[in-house]
Design a protein around this motif. Structure first.
Motif, PDB file in Angstrom:
ATOM      1  N   VAL A  59      -4.432  -2.336  -7.459  1.00  0.00           N
ATOM      2  CA  VAL A  59      -4.004  -2.194  -6.069  1.00  0.00           C
ATOM      3  C   VAL A  59      -5.214  -1.759  -5.244  1.00  0.00           C
ATOM      4  O   VAL A  59      -5.927  -0.831  -5.618  1.00  0.00           O
ATOM      5  N   PHE A  60      -5.445  -2.447  -4.123  1.00  0.00           N
ATOM      6  CA  PHE A  60      -6.522  -2.045  -3.221  1.00  0.00           C
ATOM      7  C   PHE A  60      -6.157  -2.477  -1.811  1.00  0.00           C
ATOM      8  O   PHE A  60      -5.191  -3.233  -1.598  1.00  0.00           O
ATOM      9  N   VAL A 258       0.496  -9.456  -0.774  1.00  0.00           N
ATOM     10  CA  VAL A 258      -0.309  -8.650   0.143  1.00  0.00           C
ATOM     11  C   VAL A 258       0.587  -8.294   1.317  1.00  0.00           C
ATOM     12  O   VAL A 258       1.375  -9.126   1.780  1.00  0.00           O
ATOM     13  N   ALA A 259       0.518  -7.059   1.777  1.00  0.00           N
ATOM     14  CA  ALA A 259       1.394  -6.606   2.859  1.00  0.00           C
ATOM     15  C   ALA A 259       0.638  -5.653   3.770  1.00  0.00           C
ATOM     16  O   ALA A 259      -0.192  -4.856   3.307  1.00  0.00           O
ATOM     17  N   GLN A 260       0.923  -5.735   5.060  1.00  0.00           N
ATOM     18  CA  GLN A 260       0.334  -4.791   6.008  1.00  0.00           C
ATOM     19  C   GLN A 260       1.170  -3.513   6.022  1.00  0.00           C
ATOM     20  O   GLN A 260       2.367  -3.548   6.288  1.00  0.00           O
ATOM     21  N   GLU A 261       0.513  -2.395   5.729  1.00  0.00           N
ATOM     22  CA  GLU A 261       1.190  -1.111   5.628  1.00  0.00           C
ATOM     23  C   GLU A 261       0.323  -0.021   6.248  1.00  0.00           C
ATOM     24  O   GLU A 261      -0.904  -0.163   6.329  1.00  0.00           O
ATOM     25  N   ARG A 266      -3.698   4.564   9.388  1.00  0.00           N
ATOM     26  CA  ARG A 266      -4.173   3.275   9.907  1.00  0.00           C
ATOM     27  C   ARG A 266      -3.507   2.126   9.160  1.00  0.00           C
ATOM     28  O   ARG A 266      -3.049   2.285   8.012  1.00  0.00           O
ATOM     29  N   LEU A 267      -3.429   0.987   9.819  1.00  0.00           N
ATOM     30  CA  LEU A 267      -2.833  -0.195   9.221  1.00  0.00           C
ATOM     31  C   LEU A 267      -3.833  -0.884   8.297  1.00  0.00           C
ATOM     32  O   LEU A 267      -4.959  -1.183   8.700  1.00  0.00           O
ATOM     33  N   LEU A 268      -3.404  -1.130   7.064  1.00  0.00           N
ATOM     34  CA  LEU A 268      -4.253  -1.772   6.070  1.00  0.00           C
ATOM     35  C   LEU A 268      -3.490  -2.921   5.424  1.00  0.00           C
ATOM     36  O   LEU A 268      -2.252  -2.938   5.407  1.00  0.00           O
ATOM     37  N   TRP A 269      -4.255  -3.866   4.892  1.00  0.00           N
ATOM     38  CA  TRP A 269      -3.662  -4.954   4.116  1.00  0.00           C
ATOM     39  C   TRP A 269      -3.751  -4.573   2.637  1.00  0.00           C
ATOM     40  O   TRP A 269      -4.830  -4.607   2.039  1.00  0.00           O
ATOM     41  N   VAL A 270      -2.620  -4.190   2.058  1.00  0.00           N
ATOM     42  CA  VAL A 270      -2.580  -3.727   0.671  1.00  0.00           C
ATOM     43  C   VAL A 270      -2.321  -4.910  -0.250  1.00  0.00           C
ATOM     44  O   VAL A 270      -1.330  -5.631  -0.098  1.00  0.00           O
ATOM     45  N   ARG A 304      -2.057   8.256  -3.003  1.00  0.00           N
ATOM     46  CA  ARG A 304      -3.268   7.854  -3.717  1.00  0.00           C
ATOM     47  C   ARG A 304      -3.100   6.517  -4.433  1.00  0.00           C
ATOM     48  O   ARG A 304      -4.085   5.853  -4.761  1.00  0.00           O
ATOM     49  N   ALA A 305      -1.848   6.117  -4.686  1.00  0.00           N
ATOM     50  CA  ALA A 305      -1.562   4.835  -5.317  1.00  0.00           C
ATOM     51  C   ALA A 305      -1.124   3.803  -4.289  1.00  0.00           C
ATOM     52  O   ALA A 305      -0.607   2.748  -4.661  1.00  0.00           O
ATOM     53  N   PHE A 306      -1.342   4.087  -2.998  1.00  0.00           N
ATOM     54  CA  PHE A 306      -0.847   3.223  -1.928  1.00  0.00           C
ATOM     55  C   PHE A 306       0.666   2.992  -2.084  1.00  0.00           C
ATOM     56  O   PHE A 306       1.161   1.900  -1.890  1.00  0.00           O
ATOM     57  N   ARG A 307       1.374   4.051  -2.513  1.00  0.00           N
ATOM     58  CA  ARG A 307       2.823   4.000  -2.734  1.00  0.00           C
ATOM     59  C   ARG A 307       3.188   2.851  -3.677  1.00  0.00           C
ATOM     60  O   ARG A 307       4.071   2.033  -3.396  1.00  0.00           O
TER      61      ARG A 307
END
Length: 384
Positions: A59-60, A258-261, A266-270, A304-307
């Protein structure tokens, strides 16, 4: 709790929830962590294992890039579950065998697809505005024939029981040939025009925007595929059991997307390859292997795990290694209490429990990511 891999020059931090890294996985984690578009850190789930592009369980996040090679070929692949509240006890082996046979008749598995023109698509999926004429033709040709088909590999339909004596239907599949065509196209575009060692596309460009949009259509098809399979399976089960599934019990999660969260304000593409995104309190599914328990779990929303959490048990043997090391007789012994197609034992050794990690260890490693709610024990399994 995660451990931090020793830092390396030019790399983002890497947090690992797995107690041990399989051979080659650290190299893949460091490769993605060194890419210029990656922000924050890289998170590795406890079912991590080496795969093409990046390791499954990675996950990044990026600020404004999409990375086609980091999502896998089966876009939108996921797991669904339905609960049947039984009042007269679990079905016997004879009923399970009959149900499994009926499911195999109604749902194409492996390489099988619907013949001729296939099935009618849901109206919302009939003519999606895909980015190229070639992809639109691929959709028109593949989607009707692949809708309501299971596929092969680790895809499955499974009947489980919980501790209260209820029966569960579990289903694992994805976007089939439609997703593969979309993933292949945008992978080639990224390799020609993208940035970084694992090429990424800026979403502010026409190519990046097209990749995001087409990927979302693949995920919609994956969900529609699970829903179409479920409709057929639920009909079979409701007739055999004399009871309908509880509509409030349905769980569906996908793990190649991939999802915007929002993370850290801030909004990131996970990007998640073989990982599930769960909000705090949200229910998800973590399947084991063909002969071991699966779990309904609840997300803890660990930032820390981007949920995120694992998407399953994770392979410890490649398919070639499993074929070389596991005898069909050993698989039959392990699955002696599970109904399955014994005539396919030689092919199914690739999916034997010994080819996967112990699911209880996986859950222990991600205790700060999810809380197990229900343990589901397999009774019958239909594999692709």
């Amino acid at each position: 709790m995660p451990r931090l891999l020793p830092p390396a020059p030019g790399c983002r931090p890497i947090l690992v929830w797995a107690r041990a890294l399989p051979p080659g996985a650290e190299k893949q984690l460091r490769h993605i962590a060194s890419q210029p578009y990656v922000v924050e850190h890289v998170a590795a789930m406890p079912d991590l294992h080496v795969a093409s592009g990046i390791a499954v369980g990675t996950v990044f996040a990026t600020e404004h890039h999409v990375v086609p090679g980091a999502l896998g070929g089966d876009l939108g692949c996921g797991v669904s579950a339905w609960r049947f509240p039984l009042t007269s006890g679990l079905p016997g082996r004879d009923v399970l065998e009959r149900v499994l046979s009926q499911l195999a008749e109604r749902i194409p598995v492996g390489d099988a697809v619907h013949r001729g023109r296939g099935l009618p698509l849901p109206p919302a999926l009939e003519s999606p505005p895909l980015s190229t004429q070639k992809l639109r033709h691929a959709w028109e040709r593949l989607a009707p024939r692949h809708l309501a088909t299971l596929g092969g590999g680790n895809h499955f339909l499974e009947l489980d029981r919980d501790a209260d004596g209820a029966l569960w239907l579990l289903l694992h599949t994805g976007s089939r040939g439609v997703g593969a065509a979309i993933a292949d196209h945008h992978g080639r575009v990224a390799r020609a025009l993208g940035e970084g060692g694992l090429p990424a596309l800026d979403i502010h460009t026409a190519e990046g925007a097209a990749c995001l949009a087409d990927t979302q259509w693949a995920c919609r098809f994956a969900l529609a595929n699970r829903e179409a399979i479920a409709a057929r399976a639920l009909d079979v089960l409701e007739e055999a059991l004399g009871v309908a599934a509880d509509p409030t019990s349905v769980v569906d999660v996908h793990h190649n997307h991939v999802a915007q969260e929002e993370h850290g304000g801030r909004l990131l593409w996970v990007h998640r390859k073989g990982a599930v995104g769960l909000q705090s309190g949200q229910r998800g599914l973590i399947p084991g292997s063909m002969g071991t328990a699966s779990y309904v779990a609840e997300g803890r929303g660990e930032p820390r795990a981007f949920r995120s959490c694992s998407h399953g048990a994770g392979r410890v043997l490649t398919r070639a290694e499993a074929r070389a090391r596991i005898r069909p007789a050993a698989l039959e012994h392990v699955l002696r209490r599970v109904v399955y197609d014994k005539g396919r034992a030689a092919a199914l050794v690739e999916e034997a429990p010994a080819a996967y990690r112990d699911i209880t260890e996986v859950l222990e490693d991600e205790a700060d990511l999810v809380r197990p709610l229900l343990r589901l024990t397999p009774l019958a399994v239909l594999k692709g």
